[in-house]
Design a protein around this motif. Sequence first.
Motif, PDB file in Angstrom:
ATOM      1  N   LEU A 385       4.793  63.514 -46.512  1.00 28.86           N
ATOM      2  CA  LEU A 385       4.291  62.459 -45.616  1.00 28.86           C
ATOM      3  C   LEU A 385       3.607  63.054 -44.398  1.00 28.86           C
ATOM      4  O   LEU A 385       2.597  62.546 -43.929  1.00 28.86           O
ATOM      5  N   LYS A 386       4.217  64.163 -43.894  1.00 29.97           N
ATOM      6  CA  LYS A 386       3.680  64.736 -42.662  1.00 29.97           C
ATOM      7  C   LYS A 386       2.364  65.475 -42.881  1.00 29.97           C
ATOM      8  O   LYS A 386       1.593  65.658 -41.938  1.00 29.97           O
ATOM      9  N   THR A 391      -0.715  57.642 -40.769  1.00 28.49           N
ATOM     10  CA  THR A 391      -0.070  57.589 -39.456  1.00 28.49           C
ATOM     11  C   THR A 391       1.395  57.216 -39.646  1.00 28.49           C
ATOM     12  O   THR A 391       1.777  56.647 -40.671  1.00 28.49           O
ATOM     13  N   ARG A 524       5.775  59.983 -32.011  1.00 31.79           N
ATOM     14  CA  ARG A 524       6.124  61.345 -31.582  1.00 31.79           C
ATOM     15  C   ARG A 524       7.469  61.772 -32.216  1.00 31.79           C
ATOM     16  O   ARG A 524       7.622  62.891 -32.698  1.00 31.79           O
ATOM     17  N   ARG A 527       7.035  62.657 -35.825  1.00 29.54           N
ATOM     18  CA  ARG A 527       6.358  63.947 -36.007  1.00 29.54           C
ATOM     19  C   ARG A 527       7.285  65.113 -35.660  1.00 29.54           C
ATOM     20  O   ARG A 527       7.117  66.222 -36.138  1.00 29.54           O
ATOM     21  N   ASP A 528       8.279  64.835 -34.797  1.00 30.53           N
ATOM     22  CA  ASP A 528       9.218  65.896 -34.407  1.00 30.53           C
ATOM     23  C   ASP A 528      10.336  66.119 -35.428  1.00 30.53           C
ATOM     24  O   ASP A 528      11.123  67.045 -35.294  1.00 30.53           O
TER      25      ASP A 528
END
Lengths: 529, 239
Positions: A385-386, A391, A524, A527-528
């Motif tokens: 996914l990343k 998005t 954020r 994503r982290d």
Amino acid sequence: MFKALLKKQLLELKEVYTPRNRKSKKKTGTKGFVILFAILTVSVSFSFVGMGFLFADAFLPLGLDWVYFMMMSAIALIVSIVGSVFSAYSILYNAKDNEFLMAMPIPPATILSVRLIAVFLSGFLFECMALVPAIIVYAIRAGIKWYLPLQVIDLVWIGLLALVLTSLLGYLVGLVVAHARHKSLTTIVVSLVLLALYYFIYFRLNSFLQAIATNAALIGESVSGKAKPIMWLSQAFTGNLWGFLLLMVTSVVLMGLTVLLLSRHFGKIAFTNKGVKKTAYVARPLHQKGVASALVRREFVRFFQTPAYVLNCGLGIIISLALCVYAVVRFNFLKSGLESVLAALPPEWKDLLAFVPALGAGFMGSMNVITAPSISLEGNSLWLLKSMPVTSAQVFSAKQALHLYLNLPPVILTTALVSALMGLTVWEGIINVVYGMSLVGFTSAMGLYMGLKKPLLDWTNEAVPIKQSASVAITMFGAWAIVIAEAVAAYLLRNSINLIPYLFILPLGLCAVLNRHLYTRGDREFRDL
Amino acid sequence: MLNISHLTKIYGSVKAVDDLSLRIRPGVIYGFIGHNGAGKTTTLKSCAGILNFEEGDIEIAGVSIKKDPLYCKRNTAFLPDNPDIYGFMTGIQFLNFIADIYSIDAKTRQERIDKYSEMFELRDSLGQSVSAYSHGMKQKLALISVLIREPKLVMMDEPFVGLDPIASHLLKQLMREICDKGGAIFFSTHVLEVAQKLCDEVAIIRKGKLVKCGSMEEIAGDAGLESVFLEMEGETQNV
């Protein structure tokens, strides 16, 4: 070796209940989770207190203390088996590190024994919820006896008996699934049959208990006459040292035999792939879909291909739909029954009860926390996914869409049907439907929010993030808390009845706040991960 | 094609990548060499947009990954060393899903899936669940999912691990084909013989820092890449 394996298993268990913040690597929210867990355990235990008093008052005056413990132990066994049987199969045979461990010079019996300890711990918790209140009620009615410590030790022996039955059931499920062609479907069907059986017994439990209480003397006589070993085993709780020894030896020997049996077939069940049909691929025309619908479809495929996901997070949907079918079939019967109940109530209660369908549907819907384990289920494949040009908002939307698509229809249907059964006006029906929908929206947002805050990505078994993660527990209790708070608020507002319909603003408002966080700062945080 | 400037990635108090700068031009196969834990995977994952980084920037075709991550991801593909792909899907469902995400039209995806699945001898297994695949089959499926996108830049972490000799040979040919069409390959490996034969340029990384980079001739010279690498490792350890 055993110690090292046990340490690994306990560490795995500890990681589940105290997830780390992946950025700071620190443990988060442990205390809160422990408190929440303790509250739940104690509240469930309270439901067995009433049962304990019913049996104690029936059996103790007749001097049949052992029958009291026989009945309560039987109930504890059922609770323990039902509570842990679904996880037994996956913990015993479906762990990701099975191959890794089997490649080491470790006897299968040792691997199995360590896994059994994990199953024992979960079953023991359920058993204690029923038997600890039984011991307390006994102490209240009969006074604290010298054999109280023996009663506490007996908890372990009953726990072992429950483990024997649970693991044998898990073994049977394993055998069926290992040879099935459609493993996911077979697991779902087998589990639903077991569950249907449980509910069948549960709905007849009350009349069964009453019958036991009224025929106390007869039961005691019958068991002591025809099934003496059961009487001796039950006397372990009433200070009979021979009974205590018999219970201990029976449970330990049965456990040993079970380990022996299961370890012989462990490899076969854990690694067999007989059910996988290797047929040549037949090409069919491929169709292009948009990114959003591809992501939603991915969520649907995952949901229906993961039996633990369907059974734990979609059970409320199945029950709701079953109830809807029943309500349609028996509409007139149920309507006349409800009307007679409502007619007997004071008028101010009638207005208040107009709110019941939505609360009921909301309560049922709160069992379906589909979004809560969704992020954790990405596990080691999160990199996909990343690395894709999507998005986090698209990912979140797809996860919430699955929740809404699966939950909204049954909630709307159930709420509308119950509103019709209760003879509510169209306006009241609409309010109920809207309220039910707002609760579904809230559960969806809350689940995703908690999944993001308490991710559990390093699991060795997909059942772990579904059944044992903090995000699932907090979401479920959070949704229940909202439903209870709404019910209390409605009761307090009973004199200003016109305000009650506006209560749906609370879940809707919370849903908006959580979604705002998800679709802004959540990017954020995702994503982290 | 890929411009890494002053990349720094920190895990807690450890600098996994420390002020790393590299430039990979179109048409080049670029090898990335270093010992275990040197920072190769972290660098590749940062370039693929999987990991955030503290300092520096990564540009793909002149676009910063921080400013427009979706553009960068649309034009690149990443293949990890141990591809954990969706076990709940069948092979064809997975490829179809990837094709949807990268907006590949139905006709093109059909042609490319047919071409690459036959090339890697996976076609017959496309109807099976990915969970029943072996490690090598998963690796091939992940590779096919990369190839059907026809990306401009392919980043691979130890791409030859788990592949059978025929698939390895095919992959090497395909890597060259991608570069011949104007694309670029950036991959990490521990197999120095492969790197020497295959790569146009190479970078050596140690403890997150770039030690050496340049064309294969410049780096390996007459001694060969293995000798140079071992010599450098020895020097660094002696220091």
